[in-house]
Design an enzyme around this catalytic site. Structure first.
Site, PDB file in Angstrom:
ATOM      1  N   VAL A 298      -7.246  21.058  20.864  1.00  0.00           N
ATOM      2  CA  VAL A 298      -7.391  21.353  22.296  1.00  0.00           C
ATOM      3  C   VAL A 298      -8.854  21.416  22.701  1.00  0.00           C
ATOM      4  CG1 VAL A 298      -5.297  22.623  22.809  1.00  0.00           C
ATOM      5  CG2 VAL A 298      -7.183  23.813  21.679  1.00  0.00           C
TER       6      VAL A 298
ATOM      7  N   GLU B 135      -0.277  17.543  19.021  1.00  0.00           N
ATOM      8  CA  GLU B 135       0.375  18.688  19.647  1.00  0.00           C
ATOM      9  C   GLU B 135       0.250  18.577  21.161  1.00  0.00           C
ATOM     10  OE1 GLU B 135      -0.346  22.750  17.874  1.00  0.00           O
ATOM     11  OE2 GLU B 135      -1.497  22.800  19.708  1.00  0.00           O
TER      12      GLU B 135
HETATM   13  O1  0RQ Z   1     -17.841  29.865  25.604  1.00  0.00           O
HETATM   14  O2  0RQ Z   1     -17.351  28.805  27.741  1.00  0.00           O
HETATM   15  O3  0RQ Z   1     -18.303  31.116  27.631  1.00  0.00           O
HETATM   16  O4  0RQ Z   1     -19.706  29.141  26.980  1.00  0.00           O
HETATM   17  O5  0RQ Z   1     -16.595  29.524  22.832  1.00  0.00           O
HETATM   18  O6  0RQ Z   1     -16.305  26.739  23.167  1.00  0.00           O
HETATM   19  O7  0RQ Z   1     -17.614  24.694  22.790  1.00  0.00           O
HETATM   20  O8  0RQ Z   1     -16.342  24.940  24.985  1.00  0.00           O
HETATM   21  O9  0RQ Z   1     -15.147  24.548  22.776  1.00  0.00           O
HETATM   22  O10 0RQ Z   1     -13.247  24.589  24.528  1.00  0.00           O
HETATM   23  O11 0RQ Z   1     -13.217  23.188  22.440  1.00  0.00           O
HETATM   24  O12 0RQ Z   1     -12.964  25.697  22.323  1.00  0.00           O
HETATM   25  C1  0RQ Z   1     -12.321  26.912  18.846  1.00  0.00           C
HETATM   26  C2  0RQ Z   1     -12.058  28.173  20.997  1.00  0.00           C
HETATM   27  C3  0RQ Z   1     -13.187  25.915  20.951  1.00  0.00           C
HETATM   28  C4  0RQ Z   1     -10.679  26.084  20.579  1.00  0.00           C
HETATM   29  C5  0RQ Z   1     -12.053  26.792  20.335  1.00  0.00           C
HETATM   30  C6  0RQ Z   1     -18.001  29.819  22.731  1.00  0.00           C
HETATM   31  C7  0RQ Z   1     -18.634  28.754  23.614  1.00  0.00           C
HETATM   32  C8  0RQ Z   1     -17.666  28.725  24.772  1.00  0.00           C
HETATM   33  C9  0RQ Z   1     -15.532  27.623  23.902  1.00  0.00           C
HETATM   34  P1  0RQ Z   1     -18.341  29.725  27.127  1.00  0.00           P
HETATM   35  P2  0RQ Z   1     -16.402  25.176  23.518  1.00  0.00           P
HETATM   36  P3  0RQ Z   1     -13.591  24.442  23.093  1.00  0.00           P
HETATM   37  C10 0RQ Z   1      -4.245  22.499  18.037  1.00  0.00           C
HETATM   38  C11 0RQ Z   1      -5.608  22.906  17.863  1.00  0.00           C
HETATM   39  C12 0RQ Z   1      -8.125  27.080  17.861  1.00  0.00           C
HETATM   40  C13 0RQ Z   1      -6.789  26.437  18.010  1.00  0.00           C
HETATM   41  C14 0RQ Z   1      -6.786  24.984  17.698  1.00  0.00           C
HETATM   42  C15 0RQ Z   1      -9.519  26.824  19.918  1.00  0.00           C
HETATM   43  C16 0RQ Z   1     -16.313  28.929  24.107  1.00  0.00           C
HETATM   44  O13 0RQ Z   1     -10.735  24.776  20.105  1.00  0.00           O
HETATM   45  O14 0RQ Z   1      -8.945  27.749  20.478  1.00  0.00           O
HETATM   46  O15 0RQ Z   1      -7.679  24.431  17.090  1.00  0.00           O
HETATM   47  N1  0RQ Z   1      -9.144  26.409  18.657  1.00  0.00           N
HETATM   48  N2  0RQ Z   1      -5.747  24.327  18.111  1.00  0.00           N
HETATM   49  O16 0RQ Z   1     -19.947  29.127  23.990  1.00  0.00           O
HETATM   50  C17 0RQ Z   1     -19.255  32.878  19.824  1.00  0.00           C
HETATM   51  C18 0RQ Z   1     -19.392  31.158  18.247  1.00  0.00           C
HETATM   52  C19 0RQ Z   1     -19.014  30.249  19.285  1.00  0.00           C
HETATM   53  C20 0RQ Z   1     -18.747  30.769  20.552  1.00  0.00           C
HETATM   54  C21 0RQ Z   1     -18.414  28.609  20.572  1.00  0.00           C
HETATM   55  N3  0RQ Z   1     -19.661  30.743  17.008  1.00  0.00           N
HETATM   56  N4  0RQ Z   1     -19.499  32.459  18.560  1.00  0.00           N
HETATM   57  N5  0RQ Z   1     -18.848  32.084  20.826  1.00  0.00           N
HETATM   58  N6  0RQ Z   1     -18.382  29.712  21.325  1.00  0.00           N
HETATM   59  N7  0RQ Z   1     -18.810  28.910  19.313  1.00  0.00           N
HETATM   60  C22 0RQ Z   1      -3.861  22.543  19.510  1.00  0.00           C
HETATM   61  C23 0RQ Z   1      -3.286  23.892  19.940  1.00  0.00           C
HETATM   62  O17 0RQ Z   1      -3.207  24.801  19.225  1.00  0.00           O
HETATM   63  C24 0RQ Z   1      -2.783  24.044  21.377  1.00  0.00           C
END
Ligand code: 0RQ
Length: 497
Positions: free
Chosen positions: A259, A284
């Site tokens: 996602v 998915e």
């Molecule tokens: O925060 O928007 O406040 O700046 O996390 O990060 O880079 O926009 O990435 O939208 O792709 O989300 C892992 C959460 C990534 C998602 C995750 C902060 C960053 C930002 C979002 P802001 P990005 P994305 C099967 C796949 C788990 C489930 C999964 C997820 C916000 O991909 O939920 O993979 N994955 N499912 O600034 C603190 C860090 C950070 C951080 C990024 N190290 N520490 N904050 N951010 N890195 C499909 C399904 O399951 C439906």
């Protein structure tokens, strides 16, 4: 139609304090849009009258503001699983006002059938159509709808006329037998249809139909920026190199992509590469980029659990629905994410990490080890069983104050044993066949941001020996520095010598 048409408020009157409610849909796609908000209103009224009201909430994945948002704000949830991504939901999870347990999406339906999670009292399902004899045609998302319809005593249907009736035929509803009688799920290629295009329920269980005409309201994706484009290019070039080396069959393999914005940009990158052959997806969520790739012929077929596409893209699909009819199938989450099918079809999986450590372990869910972000979702259903499992993330977050590459992950979702390749905008670390110290050197050299490279080398110099040379005193120094000063880059490993 002989079913009683009821208001959302009347529907909410069938739901009582302490009930467990199973909702259809997957992400905002196909998630009920008015009954959850009416349940939240009822909860508020009950609380105002001094009475308790909280329900168990079971869903396919994340939902929408009417469900996770409104119910969280009303403090109307006693227990919640499996995945959420709403800020109000996150707030009550992290303040522990709501009991939340995170689980693999493919596990939920079977765990409900096994009885592990208690009785489902009511199912609330969005549908495109329903027949007198109880055949329900779903909307844009499936999730756990078939199982909760089977288990619930009462079914409430939101009949959404925003969906064209021509959506009939896109779904493939199949529920595996439960152990000890389960056999393989007979999907031998992504386009195989193995079930029925509808859910069959006992019509006597349908207590009412709530009529709606509302879009899913999936958020627009952020356009690819320099960082996400470079991640996409890196994934793409890596896959092309694997193809050329004969390590991926020349026909290519089905793709799964996670996602969010990064996943959407990675797919865009694959679509632009002339060296990647046209491919199929066994995934998915079907996001915007997939639809674009179908139009160019780059994506031949997508099996998924939902059409999580922005409103403009959904309109495009509806306008040209016959073009997409033989290119998309929507399945229950336990089939779209079935580890058994994933292993057999040989998927290339691409998921997003919040942070990765130098030994290849992945944290997808927790910020600084304690705060829940969204949940593991389906990422492990795919990763653990992939032909080739890839994780992507930008090398830094929050303007560089957070390094996504850390000495030790502050929470573990995917262990180094399941992760083949790590990709950031800096480069690619191919971890296959490498020892922990070899992995660490590759990840620091190829994936860490230049402003964090020296710090990570400094950490390795503190090593205490052993196969995985961690220093237990310093392994969370980045996180501790962030908690103290708000900037991981200020970490000083001299303090740990
Ligand atoms: O925060 O928007 O406040 O700046 O996390 O990060 O880079 O926009 O990435 O939208 O792709 O989300 C892992 C959460 C990534 C998602 C995750 C902060 C960053 C930002 C979002 P802001 P990005 P994305 C099967 C796949 C788990 C489930 C999964 C997820 C916000 O991909 O939920 O993979 N994955 N499912 O600034 C603190 C860090 C950070 C951080 C990024 N190290 N520490 N904050 N951010 N890195 C499909 C399904 O399951 C439906």
């Amino acid at each position: 139609m002989s079913f009683k048409v009821i208001s959302a408020e009347e529907a909410a009157s069938y739901i009582h304090h302490d009930d467990n409610v199973g909702f259809g849909g997957f992400t905002a796609a196909g998630t009920p849009k008015v009954v959850p908000a009416a349940i939240a209103k009822k909860a508020q009224e009950e609380h105002d009258a001094g009475r308790p009201f909280a329900i168990g909430v079971f869903t396919g994945a994340s939902t929408n503001d009417s469900l996770d948002g409104a119910l969280s704000r009303a403090k109307a949830i006693k227990t919640r699983t499996p995945y959420q991504s709403h800020k109000d939901s996150r707030n009550v999870i992290n303040s522990r006002e709501m009991s939340y347990y995170d689980m693999h999406l493919s596990h939920l339906a079977q765990n409900l059938r096994y009885g592990f999670l208690g009785k489902i009292n009511v199912a609330v399902i969005e549908a495109t159509d329903v027949s007198e004899d109880g055949k329900i045609i779903l909307g844009t998302g499936v999730g756990i709808a078939p199982t909760v319809c089977q288990l619930a005593d009462k079914i409430i249907i939101e009949l959404n006329s925003h969906n064209p009736k021509e959506l009939a035929g896109f779904h493939d509803i199949y529920q595996p037998a439960d152990p000890p009688y389960r056999r393989e799920i007979p999907v031998y290629k992504p386009s195989d249809r193995i079930g029925k295009p509808y859910i069959q329920v006992d019509p006597k269980k349908i207590v009412g139909i709530v009529e709606t005409n509302l879009p899913d309201g999936v958020k627009e994706f952020a356009p690819a920026d320099e960082v996400t484009t470079r991640i996409g290019d890196n994934v793409c070039n890596f896959l092309v190199s694997q193809l050329k080396a004969g390590l991926i069959p020349k026909e290519f393999l089905p793709l799964q992509s996670g996602v969010g914005n990064i996943a959407n940009a990675v797919l865009g990158g694959l679509g632009n590469s002339p060296d990647v052959p046209a491919f199929e997806m066994y995934t998915e969520v079907i996001q915007d980029a997939v639809i674009g790739l179908m139009k160019t012929g780059k994506c031949k077929f997508a099996s998924g659990c939902s059409l999580t596409v922005s409103p403009a893209v959904l309109d495009e699909i509806y306008k040209d629905i016959d073009f997409f009819r033989d290119k998309i199938v929507l399945r229950p989450g336990e089939i779209s994410n079935s580890p058994e099918v994933v292993r057999r079809l040989g998927l290339i999986t691409i998921n997003t990490a919040l942070e990765a450590d130098i030994f290849g372990n992945i944290n997808s869910t927790h910020v600084t080890g304690n705060k829940m972000m969204n949940g593991i979702g389906g990422s492990a259903d795919f990763t653990r069983n992939a032909y080739l499992s890839i994780f992507t993330c930008p090398s830094v977050a929050k303007g560089g104050k957070i390094s996504a590459i850390v000495p030790m992950v502050s929470h573990l979702d995917h262990s180094e044993h399941s992760v083949s390749v790590l990709v950031t905008e800096q480069g690619v670390a191919d971890l296959r066949g490498k020892s922990p110290i070899e992995k660490a050197k590759l990840i620091i050299e190829n994936c860490a941001h230049p402003m964090y490279k020296q710090l990570l080398w400094d950490y390795l110099k503190l090593e205490r020996g052993g196969h995985t040379p961690h220093n237990l005193k310093a392994c969370f120094a980045f996180h501790q520095e962030f908690n103290k000063s708000g900037d991981m880059a200020l970490t000083n490993f001299d303090d740990y010598k």
